[in-house]
Design a protein around this motif. Structure first.
Motif, PDB file in Angstrom:
ATOM      1  N   UNK A 117       7.159  -3.314 -11.585  1.00 48.84           N
ATOM      2  CA  UNK A 117       5.763  -3.677 -11.321  1.00 48.84           C
ATOM      3  C   UNK A 117       5.605  -5.126 -10.878  1.00 48.84           C
ATOM      4  N   UNK A 118       6.366  -6.021 -11.474  1.00 48.10           N
ATOM      5  CA  UNK A 118       6.251  -7.425 -11.099  1.00 48.10           C
ATOM      6  C   UNK A 118       6.712  -7.636  -9.651  1.00 48.10           C
ATOM      7  N   UNK A 119       7.771  -6.957  -9.253  1.00 48.69           N
ATOM      8  CA  UNK A 119       8.244  -7.053  -7.871  1.00 48.69           C
ATOM      9  C   UNK A 119       7.200  -6.493  -6.904  1.00 48.69           C
ATOM     10  N   UNK A 120       6.451  -5.488  -7.347  1.00 46.18           N
ATOM     11  CA  UNK A 120       5.455  -4.876  -6.462  1.00 46.18           C
ATOM     12  C   UNK A 120       4.262  -5.783  -6.194  1.00 46.18           C
ATOM     13  N   UNK A 121       4.156  -6.888  -6.913  1.00 46.68           N
ATOM     14  CA  UNK A 121       3.093  -7.851  -6.577  1.00 46.68           C
ATOM     15  C   UNK A 121       3.399  -8.525  -5.242  1.00 46.68           C
ATOM     16  N   UNK A 122       4.666  -8.460  -4.785  1.00 46.17           N
ATOM     17  CA  UNK A 122       5.077  -9.067  -3.518  1.00 46.17           C
ATOM     18  C   UNK A 122       5.572  -8.056  -2.482  1.00 46.17           C
TER      19      UNK A 122
END
Length: 191
Positions: A117-122
């Motif tokens: 999920x954190x990677x999907x912010x970018x």
């Protein structure tokens, strides 16, 4: 939040960890009456999917006689019912999965993406890439481990799979006085 980051309209609650969520996604793809009507039993898993998730997956697919194939994406064929991709990969590599997704779609495979999920912010959201199901751990977003056990996982998918989704799905409703209320909105498998 998960629907926004994955660009997939249906998400759930109450999965144990990333490996369990992946196994559930494979089960949904395997059991789907329209996607796997021929009863295909081969699953392509990208070589850079986490070994921990792969261990859980191996245990969960064995009773169904599902054969896991790894290696080059050139192996994807009409014999596969689903394709599992990491995004980003276990070693942190970020690669463009569009070519593999397109190949999977040509063979009517369900595309499952293990993501962060954190990677999907970018990164480009899985739903925009053509992914059918996205799974992963929410621990990187600050959801703590439960009493020393696994961290909460997420499962997001297209409308097509909503009746097969594991766990609970909470929907938004309004009562007779237009007050907002949350409720269990679908009778999915466990309810």
């Amino acid at each position: 939040l998960v629907t926004e980051l994955t660009a997939l309209p249906i998400t759930n609650a109450s999965l144990l960890d990333e490996g369990s969520a992946l196994a559930e996604a494979v089960n949904v793809a395997f059991q789907h009456p329209k996607r796997n009507k021929e009863g295909r039993k081969k699953l392509y898993v990208h070589p850079k999917v986490s070994v921990y998730s792969l261990d859980v997956l191996n245990l969960r697919v064995e009773p169904f006689g599902i054969k896991i194939e790894r290696g080059s994406a050139e192996k994807i064929s009409d014999e596969h019912f689903a394709v599992v991709l990491p995004y980003p990969a276990e070693d942190g590599e970020i690669f463009d999965p569009r070519e593999i997704i397109e190949k999977a779609k040509q063979h009517t495979c369900t595309v499952i993406m293990v993501t962060d999920l954190l990677a999907l912010t970018l990164l480009c959201p899985p739903g925009e890439l053509g992914v059918d199901i996205a799974v992963g751990s929410s621990q990187r977003f600050g959801v703590p481990m439960g009493f020393g056990g696994p961290s909460a996982a997420f499962f997001a998918t297209k409308e097509e799979f909503k009746r097969q989704v594991p766990g609970r799905i909470v929907g938004l409703s309004k009562d007779s006085k237009s007050n907002v209320a949350y409720r269990l909105s679908l009778q999915v498998r466990e309810q």
